[in-house]
Scaffold this motif. Structure first.
Motif, short mmCIF file in Angstrom:
data_model
loop_
_atom_site.label_atom_id
_atom_site.label_comp_id
_atom_site.label_asym_id
_atom_site.label_seq_id
_atom_site.Cartn_x
_atom_site.Cartn_y
_atom_site.Cartn_z
N GLU A 94 -17.74 17.73 11.34
CA GLU A 94 -17.20 16.74 10.43
C GLU A 94 -17.13 17.33 9.03
O GLU A 94 -18.12 17.84 8.49
N HIS A 116 -16.86 12.93 6.03
CA HIS A 116 -18.16 12.27 6.05
C HIS A 116 -18.28 11.27 4.89
O HIS A 116 -18.75 10.15 5.07
N ALA A 117 -17.83 11.70 3.71
CA ALA A 117 -17.91 10.82 2.54
C ALA A 117 -17.05 9.57 2.76
O ALA A 117 -17.48 8.44 2.50
N ASN A 122 -16.17 8.19 5.57
CA ASN A 122 -16.79 7.34 6.59
C ASN A 122 -17.99 6.59 6.02
O ASN A 122 -18.24 5.44 6.40
N THR A 123 -18.73 7.25 5.13
CA THR A 123 -19.89 6.59 4.56
C THR A 123 -19.46 5.42 3.68
O THR A 123 -20.04 4.34 3.72
N VAL A 124 -18.40 5.63 2.88
CA VAL A 124 -17.89 4.53 2.05
C VAL A 124 -17.52 3.35 2.95
O VAL A 124 -17.86 2.20 2.65
N ALA A 180 -18.62 2.72 6.03
CA ALA A 180 -19.79 2.16 6.70
C ALA A 180 -20.54 1.18 5.80
O ALA A 180 -21.20 0.26 6.27
N TRP A 181 -20.42 1.40 4.48
CA TRP A 181 -21.11 0.52 3.54
C TRP A 181 -20.21 -0.61 3.05
O TRP A 181 -20.49 -1.25 2.06
N ARG A 210 -25.69 -0.77 -2.27
CA ARG A 210 -24.29 -0.56 -1.88
C ARG A 210 -23.41 0.04 -2.99
O ARG A 210 -22.76 1.07 -2.77
N VAL A 260 -24.27 3.81 -3.57
CA VAL A 260 -23.87 4.68 -2.46
C VAL A 260 -22.35 4.83 -2.47
O VAL A 260 -21.83 5.94 -2.37
N GLN A 261 -21.67 3.71 -2.61
CA GLN A 261 -20.21 3.79 -2.56
C GLN A 261 -19.64 4.59 -3.72
O GLN A 261 -18.71 5.36 -3.53
N TYR A 320 -20.20 8.45 -3.02
CA TYR A 320 -19.31 9.05 -2.03
C TYR A 320 -17.84 8.91 -2.42
O TYR A 320 -17.02 9.76 -2.11
#
Ligand code: HEM
Ligand SMILES: *[C@@H]1O[C@H](CO)[C@@H](O)[C@H](O)[C@H]1NC(C)=O
Ligand SMILES: *[C@@H]1O[C@H](CO)[C@@H](O)[C@H](O)[C@H]1NC(C)=O
Length: 570
Positions: A215, A220-221, A223-225, A227-228, A242, A245-246, A249
């Protein structure tokens, strides 16, 4: 003294807030009540709770991750089958929405009145794409950007991009071979998602993430955004971490796309300045969607060589362009990958359809499966010679549409059902429920069966599909349809042509569920043995691979499955 003044002030503010909430609430409640009295179809309504309890009751019967549209099942198919439109009052969490399963009313929404995107969609998409983008823009902004990107997504340009896509699908095949020889259960969604992410980024940005084996940090970044993010779930929305984190990324994502964009821009300037003195070199590879948009941008902003030399990428333009790329990934990732998953799901359950499909590929590409990829690369138009393949894809998108359409009503626009009842739209949302439109028994004989041949049937056949009745709309109709539908049809055809003859897929939900049970804690296991907790509901209307609620409605639990080399390949 000061303290009592403060408490008076607080008291007055609280009181006026309460009065405000009650009066707004009362106004909205009365409005729904008035619509009800006018005869607007709706489930049993309550002054205090609207339809929230109806929704809750229906959701309670479903697995927690099931797509929320399944909760409309009985309302659409039993209670409101006569009108094919009804109002759901989501007060106080959302404005009331007209839920539509009628093809002709859908056509009124998307074509006749061309209703706009909801006014708050920019806000709800902002955490995912960084701000405004094609999906939320309206009016002139939307027109300008859509016009800039349309040529890049055109059918002829998409054909030029076929070789790029074939390269990615060949890696996908390699990985499937490895899975076949390992003979272990794996998540198909995880693989197809990485594939679609790689392809979208190549096609739109001319950048190869090589995302399938490892990945990419940018993927990855992204997807993380996502996912949150949630469009509604308070457990995610209220998490204090939240925003941080957002933002973190999001910055990674922004910097990556922005630097790709800048290098495309400089390349283009260099090429243009060079071609002013000599004829342009024959381009070695097809341009990305973004390169074409930049081309158009540069043409609009420069006339002379001096102007071109001085041209800088405008900040506002760059920021919005980055948002658009993020939107392309978000809109195309889960939707396209879940369609691939459901294609294998349905084909493995329908061996005769799979056999017909394989036969078509052998007819068009010859019996030697090792040459298919190179044939496709040298003659991309061969894609158009596979009508059964296209029929399979259309039938998959009919049964498992990854999307739906959400619009906003406006004053003066009333929708009409077939009996001539009027549904005023002011202050209401309008949702076109693709899942139910595509299974509407009035328009689809044997609606829930997988029958690719219906797409090849002539007008005298009872299975004939009338292309102009509005009952098929996976990519929507009208000017706000999916900009990428040709890309999707090409991508799916390439995937099928390169994999169908090589692999046999088999769903592994039984194995997966056993594994989950074994891994659950001892306490839970004991409680279950004693009958204190029931078995969790794991199917929706008989379907274990039910659609979930993420952006593109991928199959439950990431579609656990096994793959083997097809018999003739062993
Ligand atoms: C199976 C795959 C896909 C399906 C079923 C699908 C479906 C849709 C639908 C139904 C809409 C209209 C939404 C609405 O009315 O609210 C839409 C819009 C859009 N889609 Fe797709 N899509 C798919 C893949 C993609 C891909 C791969 C991309 C990008 C590369 C993409 C980009 C967009 C964009 C930008 C819009 C907004 C267009 C506008 O408002 O002008 N989609 N899509
Ligand atoms: C892509 O889809 C997968 C599967 O639903 C999801 O987990 C992931 O967050 C999505 N990523 C983006 C960028 O949309
Ligand atoms: C197809 O649908 C359109 C629109 O509803 C209708 O006017 C037309 O007569 C239909 N054609 C056939 C062959 O049924």
């Amino acid at each position: 003294m000061a303290l009592s003044r403060l408490s008076t002030t607080v008291g007055v503010s609280v009181l006026s807030l309460v009065v405000y909430v009650i009066s707004v609430g009362y106004k909205r409640r009365s409005k729904i009540n008035a619509l009800r009295k006018q005869g607007v179809a709706m489930p049993k309504w309550n002054w205090w709770t609207g339809h929230l309890l109806v929704l809750k009751d229906n959701l309670d019967k479903l697995p927690a991750d099931a797509n929320v549209y399944y909760a409309m099942h009985d309302l659409v198919l039993d209670q409101h089958a006569d009108t094919e439109i009804f109002l759901m009052d989501y007060w106080p969490i959302h404005e009331p929405v007209l839920m539509i399963s009628s093809p002709s009313i859908s056509t009124q929404v998307s074509v006749k009145y061309n209703l706009q995107k909801p006014h708050d969609s920019a806000k709800s998409f902002a955490p995912i794409v960084g701000g405004d983008s094609l999906i939320s823009m309206n009016g002139d902004d939307w027109k300008t950007w859509r016009a800039l990107f349309n040529p890049g997504f055109s059918a002829s340009h998409m054909l030029d991009l076929v070789p790029m896509i074939v390269d990615s699908v060949e890696i996908f095949c390699e990985l499937l071979r490895e899975r076949a020889s390992a003979d272990k259960m794996f998540s198909l969604s995880e693989m197809t998602m990485r594939l679609t992410m790689e392809i979208i980024t190549k096609v739109t940005l001319d950048c190869d993430l090589k995302n399938q084996r490892h990945e990419h940090p940018y993927a990855h970044a992204l997807n993380t955004v996502v996912a949150w993010h949630s469009f509604w779930d308070p457990r995610i929305l209220l998490n204090p971490a939240r925003p941080f984190v957002q933002r973190y990324y999001s910055n990674i994502v922004y910097n990556f796309i922005e630097s790709e964009l800048s290098s495309r821009f400089s390349e283009m300037k260099r090429e243009r300045l060079a071609s002013a003195s000599q004829p342009p070199p024959k381009s070695k590879r097809a341009k990305s969607v973004m390169a074409l948009a930049l081309d158009a941008y540069v043409t609009q902003h420069t006339q002379t060589g001096a102007e071109l030399k001085a041209l800088k990428l405008d900040d506002t333009f760059a920021r919005l362009a980055v948002n658009q790329i993020r939107l392309f990934v978000f809109a195309g990732n889960d939707s396209t990958s879940s369609t691939i998953d459901y294609t294998y799901h349905l084909l493995s359950a329908h061996p005769s359809a799979l056999a017909t499909l394989r036969h078509e590929h052998t007819q068009v590409f010859g019996p030697d499966v090792t040459t298919t990829a190179s044939l496709l690369k040298s003659q991309p138009a061969l894609l158009n010679q596979c009508p059964y393949t296209l029929a399979v894809i259309k039938e998959v998108l009919r049964l498992y549409p990854p999307s739906s359409s959400l619009k906003e009503g406006r004053p003066g626009v009333s929708l009409a059902d077939d009996k001539g009842n009027a549904y005023p739209t002011e202050g209401l949302g309008a949702t076109l429920m693709h899942y139910f439109i595509h299974r509407n028994p009035r328009f689809w004989p044997r609606a829930s069966e997988f029958l690719p041949e219906r797409w090849l049937a002539g007008p005298e056949d009872p299975l004939y599909v009338n292309a102009s009745n509005g009952a098929y709309r996976p990519f929507e109709h009208g000017s706000r349809n999916c900009i990428a539908h040709t890309l999707v049809y090409n991508e799916l055809r390439i995937v099928l042509i390169l994999t169908a003859r090589l692999f046999d897929f088999r769903q592994a939900y039984g194995e997966w569920d056993e594994l989950q049970k074994r891994e659950e804690g001892a306490v839970k296991r004991a409680a279950r043995a004693l009958g204190l907790v029931g078995e969790k509901v794991k199917t929706v209307f008989g379907e274990r691979a039910y659609q979930t609620s993420l952006s593109g409605a991928h199959p439950a639990d990431g579609y656990p499955c096994r793959v083997a080399l097809a018999k003739s390949e062993e």
